[in-house]
Design an enzyme around this catalytic site. Structure first.
Site, mmCIF file in Angstrom:
data_model
loop_
_atom_site.group_PDB
_atom_site.id
_atom_site.type_symbol
_atom_site.label_atom_id
_atom_site.label_comp_id
_atom_site.label_asym_id
_atom_site.label_seq_id
_atom_site.Cartn_x
_atom_site.Cartn_y
_atom_site.Cartn_z
ATOM 1 N N CYS A 27 0.822 -1.524 0.013
ATOM 2 C CA CYS A 27 0.029 0.121 0.093
ATOM 3 C C CYS A 27 1.071 1.434 -0.025
ATOM 4 C CB CYS A 27 -1.252 0.290 1.020
ATOM 5 S SG CYS A 27 -2.292 -1.135 1.368
ATOM 6 N N ARG A 41 4.267 -0.246 -4.689
ATOM 7 C CA ARG A 41 4.064 -1.037 -3.047
ATOM 8 C C ARG A 41 2.289 -1.639 -3.451
ATOM 9 N NH1 ARG A 41 6.778 1.515 1.472
ATOM 10 N NH2 ARG A 41 4.941 1.772 2.707
ATOM 11 N N TRP A 46 -2.163 -2.335 -1.551
ATOM 12 C CA TRP A 46 -1.690 -4.006 -1.807
ATOM 13 C C TRP A 46 -2.958 -5.334 -0.703
ATOM 14 C CZ3 TRP A 46 0.613 -7.458 1.997
ATOM 15 C CH2 TRP A 46 1.185 -8.819 1.214
ATOM 16 N N ASN A 64 -2.171 3.126 4.729
ATOM 17 C CA ASN A 64 -1.181 1.885 4.380
ATOM 18 C C ASN A 64 -0.388 1.863 5.692
ATOM 19 O OD1 ASN A 64 2.982 1.830 4.576
ATOM 20 N ND2 ASN A 64 1.487 0.514 3.998
ATOM 21 N N GLY A 65 -1.369 -0.285 6.026
ATOM 22 C CA GLY A 65 0.042 -0.707 7.490
ATOM 23 C C GLY A 65 -1.490 -1.675 7.581
ATOM 24 N N GLU A 88 19.424 -17.475 -2.906
ATOM 25 C CA GLU A 88 18.702 -15.879 -3.471
ATOM 26 C C GLU A 88 17.874 -16.212 -5.346
ATOM 27 O OE1 GLU A 88 17.313 -13.452 -3.334
ATOM 28 O OE2 GLU A 88 17.754 -11.995 -4.371
ATOM 29 N N LYS A 102 14.732 -15.522 -6.566
ATOM 30 C CA LYS A 102 14.536 -14.874 -7.985
ATOM 31 C C LYS A 102 14.005 -14.985 -8.814
ATOM 32 C CE LYS A 102 15.395 -11.635 -6.393
ATOM 33 N NZ LYS A 102 15.369 -10.837 -5.127
ATOM 34 N N GLU A 161 9.909 -15.737 -8.208
ATOM 35 C CA GLU A 161 8.897 -14.262 -7.950
ATOM 36 C C GLU A 161 8.424 -13.523 -8.532
ATOM 37 O OE1 GLU A 161 10.585 -11.060 -5.215
ATOM 38 O OE2 GLU A 161 12.430 -11.655 -5.851
ATOM 39 N N HIS A 213 19.457 -36.505 -0.409
ATOM 40 C CA HIS A 213 18.360 -37.048 0.922
ATOM 41 C C HIS A 213 17.226 -36.470 0.703
ATOM 42 C CE1 HIS A 213 22.520 -37.786 3.367
ATOM 43 N NE2 HIS A 213 23.475 -36.843 2.763
ATOM 44 N N LYS A 257 6.022 -4.325 -3.213
ATOM 45 C CA LYS A 257 7.774 -3.850 -2.604
ATOM 46 C C LYS A 257 7.882 -3.129 -0.422
ATOM 47 C CE LYS A 257 12.046 -3.042 -3.831
ATOM 48 N NZ LYS A 257 12.281 -3.915 -3.873
#
Ligand code: F6R
Length: 590
Positions: free
Chosen positions: A2, A28, A73, A97-98, A462, A466, A469, A485, A585
């Site tokens: 958001c 965001r 978001w 936002n929150g 990483e 990447k 996503e 294993h 983000k």
């Protein structure tokens, strides 16, 4: 996560300015967007499910000098027109936002008084609450409401009877910039117009009343506060694709520049002696972060252990905040966060600091929440990172962490090592033949496994994040010795195993793992800087030869290559790598 925007300026173009701010802030969240404008005591609102650009024509037709806006978001309630912000009630329009943790009990209480929510969000209740506390003084009503909210919130509020907007901060960021006589508030600095050089950063518990004439700051008890503005160098934080189709492509190109700038800034301004003594005086070092930041911590652990000759732990911040180990004044926490606002990281650090730990923050955002908790801040000089997937900030984090780990030795030599590695990155990311071949193989796969040993395994973690996503292909990372294993059971012709082999001492062991995959019908591809591995494996499968560097710095090169592969795979599959589904983000909520 958001984004909120607010604008007060004497022209009549507030909606257009807010719309442009929302476009810059869309990383965001992109589930819905909305704008409210105040003109002559009347509030007009447009809001829609979907991208910000849908508001373009409506925003063009909205006249008024004061406006607020939101890009969402979704956390509570699906993406829909009704759940979109702003939420209006009575004299008020609110963007948030929150997360409001006590929204259910407030909703019930307000319903008893006849005020009913129509959306499924936790945010709408804020508008109803402010209205319930209103008796002619908008600021007093917002302050009283803020004091009753639990959770995290950045707000921008319009009131029919107040010629301006009111911004509030509690655990979610708000910056307010001055530009050409107008005032512009946003969740992040990149959303401010490039001309906004004087920027105020609200502190937790701040309320800002923003009018055409200026900004007045208060706490939730409405006691006046003094806040100084910071000068943000023009261009440093602006969002600009610079001719690239996607931010992700541009930001990968900036990997090498980020490493160099981070190293230069470190040599110029870091207090290496102070950092070195924080390292040596600690009994215990805990590195923490989330997502990519955590992944850079995995690699950094090896830097610190080799420099200090003792164990270092790396913890995921969302776990650490609830399950902290016993800490004391001899604990050093190294907190990594691109945004510096990630709620889990900020809370974890806060908790450990309260337990007596010292904190070094490694961040790309110098005025963020984490910088206010840390004893020392080491900047990552990536500039604005707009693509939701972190790329250049990961490189900058690795560089900063490597330099901190060398503070008890020769930091200049370490910086030189980094600039030498940075020089090799452009040839890696411009190797289209290999990047195309690897991304074709990924795009055809049901699942992709990234495998390596030592620092190569950390880089694999990483690489896997990447790829998944931005391409939505299932992927995971394993130490190559772990294949047999369990994971080998998943290997068949639909899976791809990507091996990273840049640690000479275990290269032979990795060759065996490659053969285990091939002889079970699995597909494999290899990135390596070990000539013998390249020669042997080149006979059977695609091998991407990476330039030779010190093995501990090899992740800089394998990561750059695999960032590019993830990007190309996403593009091949028709995904938008800059705005992956379900993600955003700056994760300022839990
Ligand atoms: C992945 C990604 C996220 C972030 C994570 C932490 O590409 O971007 O995993 O790394 O949300 O964010 P910061 O670094 O801002 O704390």
């Amino acid at each position: 996560m958001c984004g909120i925007v607010g604008y007060a300026g004497r022209g009549k173009c507030a909606a257009k300015c807010v719309y442009e701010g929302l476009l810059r802030l869309e990383y965001r969240g992109y589930d819905s967007a909305g704008i409210s404008v105040l003109d002559g005591g009347k509030i007009t609102t447009v809001k829609r499910s979907g991208r910000v650009c849908q508001l373009e024509s409506a925003a063009g037709g909205m006249s008024g000098g004061i406006a607020i806006g939101h890009t969402r978001w979704a956390t509570h309630g699906a993406p829909s027109d009704t759940n979109a912000h702003p939420h209006n009630y009575g004299a008020f329009s609110v963007v948030h936002n929150g997360i409001i943790e006590n929204y259910a009990e407030l909703k019930e209480e307000l319903a008893e008084g006849g005020r009913l929510c129509i959306s499924e969000t936790d945010s709408e209740v804020i508008a109803l609450l402010i209205d319930s506390l209103y008796s002619g003084d908008a600021l007093a009503a917002v302050a009283a409401a803020a004091a009753r909210l639990k959770g995290s919130f950045a707000l921008a509020v319009l009131c029919r009877d107040f010629e301006g907007f009111i911004a509030v901060r509690h655990k979610s960021p708000v910056a307010i910039g001055e530009c050409d006589g107008a005032f512009f508030a946003a969740s992040d600095v990149p959303a401010l117009p490039a001309e906004a050089e004087n920027v105020y950063f609200l502190e937790d518990g701040d309320i800002a009343a923003v009018t055409y004439d200026g900004i007045a700051f208060y706490d939730f008890g409405l006691n006046a506060q003094r806040r100084e503005s910071c000068r943000i160098p023009r261009g440093q934080f602006t969002a600009d694709k610079g001719g690239y189709v996607h931010y992700m492509a541009k930001e990968i190109e900036e990997d090498a520049r980020t490493i160099r700038d981070t190293a230069e800034a470190f040599l110029r301004s870091a207090d290496a002696d102070a950092l070195g003594s924080l390292l040596t005086s600690s009994d215990e070092i805990i590195i923490t972060g989330c997502g990519t930041a955590y992944n850079s911590g995995l690699i950094a652990r090896r830097y610190f252990e080799s420099a200090l000759g003792r164990p270092v732990t790396v913890e995921i911040a969302s776990e650490l905040r609830y399950y902290p180990p016993p800490v004391g004044k001899n604990t050093l926490v190294i907190a990594i966060s691109q945004s510096g606002e990630t709620a889990d990281t900020v809370e974890a650090v806060h908790k450990l600091r309260e337990g007596g730990a010292s904190v070094i923050a490694v961040t790309n955002c110098g005025y963020s929440a984490i910088t206010r908790i840390a004893h020392a801040v080491v900047p990552v000089c990536a500039g604005a990172e707009i693509c939701v997937a972190a790329t250049k900030s990961y490189m900058g984090q690795l560089a900063a962490l490597y330099l901190i780990s060398r503070c008890t030795g020769d930091v200049r030599a370490a910086a030189k090592e980094l600039t030498d590695v940075a020089e090799k990155i452009p040839s890696v990311i411009s190797d289209d033949a290999n990047a195309d071949c690897f991304s074709d193989m990924c795009a055809e796969s049901f699942a992709v496994f990234f495998l390596g040993r030592g620092a190569d395994y950390d880089a694999a973690v990483e690489a896997s994040l990447k790829l998944k996503e931005v391409s939505y292909i299932f992927s995971d990372a394993y130490p190559s010795g772990e294949l047999k294993h369990g994971t080998l059971a998943l290997v068949d012709e639909s899976t791809l195993s990507v091996f990273i082999i840049c640690q000479p001492e275990t290269a032979n062991k990795c060759l065996s793992a490659v053969h285990e995959v091939l002889c079970r019908g699995g597909r494999a591809a290899v990135l390596t800087s070990v000539p013998e591995a390249a020669e042997e494996l080149g006979k059977y499968l695609p091998v991407w030869k990476l330039p030779k560097v010190s093995p501990r710095l090899a992740p800089f090169l394998s990561a750059a290559a695999l960032q590019r592969v993830a990007y190309l795979t996403a593009v091949r599959l028709g995904r938008n790598p800059d705005k992956p589904r379900n993600l955003a983000k700056s994760v300022t909520v839990e």
